[in-house]
Design a protein around this motif. Structure first.
Motif, short mmCIF file in Angstrom:
data_model
loop_
_atom_site.label_atom_id
_atom_site.label_comp_id
_atom_site.label_asym_id
_atom_site.label_seq_id
_atom_site.Cartn_x
_atom_site.Cartn_y
_atom_site.Cartn_z
N GLY A 272 -2.04 -2.73 -0.53
CA GLY A 272 -0.91 -3.56 -0.92
C GLY A 272 -1.21 -5.04 -0.73
N HIS A 273 -0.23 -5.87 -1.08
CA HIS A 273 -0.44 -7.32 -1.05
C HIS A 273 -0.61 -7.87 0.37
N ASN A 274 -0.17 -7.13 1.38
CA ASN A 274 -0.32 -7.57 2.77
C ASN A 274 -1.57 -6.98 3.42
N VAL B 82 -2.07 1.78 0.93
CA VAL B 82 -0.91 2.40 0.31
C VAL B 82 -1.20 3.85 -0.06
N ASP C 184 1.34 0.48 -10.39
CA ASP C 184 2.32 0.26 -9.32
C ASP C 184 2.16 -1.19 -8.83
N GLU C 185 3.19 -2.00 -9.05
CA GLU C 185 3.10 -3.43 -8.71
C GLU C 185 2.92 -3.67 -7.22
N SER C 186 3.22 -2.69 -6.39
CA SER C 186 3.07 -2.88 -4.94
C SER C 186 1.59 -2.80 -4.53
N ILE C 187 0.74 -2.34 -5.44
CA ILE C 187 -0.69 -2.24 -5.12
C ILE C 187 -1.41 -3.48 -5.68
N ALA C 188 -2.16 -4.15 -4.80
CA ALA C 188 -2.84 -5.39 -5.18
C ALA C 188 -4.27 -5.14 -5.63
#
Ligand SMILES: [Zn+2]
Length: 158
Positions: free
Chosen positions: A108-110, A114, A134-138
Motif C-alpha cells: 500500500g501507499h504507506n 496488502v 485496486d487503488e489502495s495498492i501502490a
C-alpha cells in the motif's frame, strides 16, 4: 453499449541506476557491506537479464521500499559488475522472468503489505494488473519463488 473493463497499464521497474553505479564505484552498499565481484548467473536487477552462463556480478544488499516501517526489509541482489544497459522496455514484462514461478507482494501507499500470491510461469503480469486495479495498492514487488530475493517492481504507468 460497451462494458469494457478499464485496463491498467503496467510499468516494470529495475533498481535505480544511481544505486548500481554507486555500488560499482565504491564496492560498498548502503548498509556498509564490503562488496566484491563474483561469477554467478544473476539475475541482474538493473538490466533484468538472467545470464545463461556465469558472468561477473556484484552481490549487494538492497531495500526496495522506503524506510517507513517494518515491511521495508533488506535483502541480497545481484548486478552486473561492469556497466550494463538499464532495463528500458518498461512497459513490457521482462522476458527473462516470464518462464519462472514468482512471488508477487502488493504494498500500500504507506509501505504496509496488502496481499501476496505465488504465480505460475506466464501468470505474473495478469496477477500484478489485478492487484494494481485496486487503488489502495501502490506497487507490486516481484520476487524469486524459492529464495524470495527481490527481482523488480511493477507500478501503474503514469
Ligand atoms: Zn545487468
Amino acid at each position: 453499449m460497451s462494458s469494457a473493463t478499464p485496463t491498467t497499464t503496467l510499468q516494470f521497474l529495475a533498481i535505480p541506476q544511481s544505486l548500481a553505479d554507486e555500488a560499482r564505484r565504491t564496492l560498498t552498499d548502503r548498509f556498509g557491506h564490503r562488496l566484491h565481484v563474483t561469477k554467478a548467473q544473476g539475475p541482474c536487477r538493473l538490466c533484468l537479464r538472467v545470464p545463461n552462463a556465469p558472468e561477473d556480478l556484484i552481490l549487494l544488499s538492497y531495500q526496495p521500499l522506503p524506510d517507513t516501517g517494518p515491511y521495508a526489509e533488506v535483502g541480497p541482489i545481484y548486478i552486473h559488475a561492469k556497466g550494463c544497459e538499464p532495463y528500458a522496455d518498461s512497459q513490457t514484462f521482462p522476458a527473462d522472468f516470464a518462464g519462472r514461478r514468482l512471488v508477487l507482494r502488493a504494498y500500500g501507499h504507506n509501505g504496509d503489505i496488502v496481499d501476496a500470491v505465488v504465480t505460475e510461469p506466464g501468470e505474473a503480469e495478469r496477477a500484478a494488473a489485478a492487484f494494481l486495479r485496486d487503488e489502495s495498492i501502490a506497487e507490486v514487488h516481484v520476487r524469486h519463488a524459492s529464495y524470495t530475493c527481490f527481482d523488480f517492481k511493477i507500478v501503474r504507468a503514469a
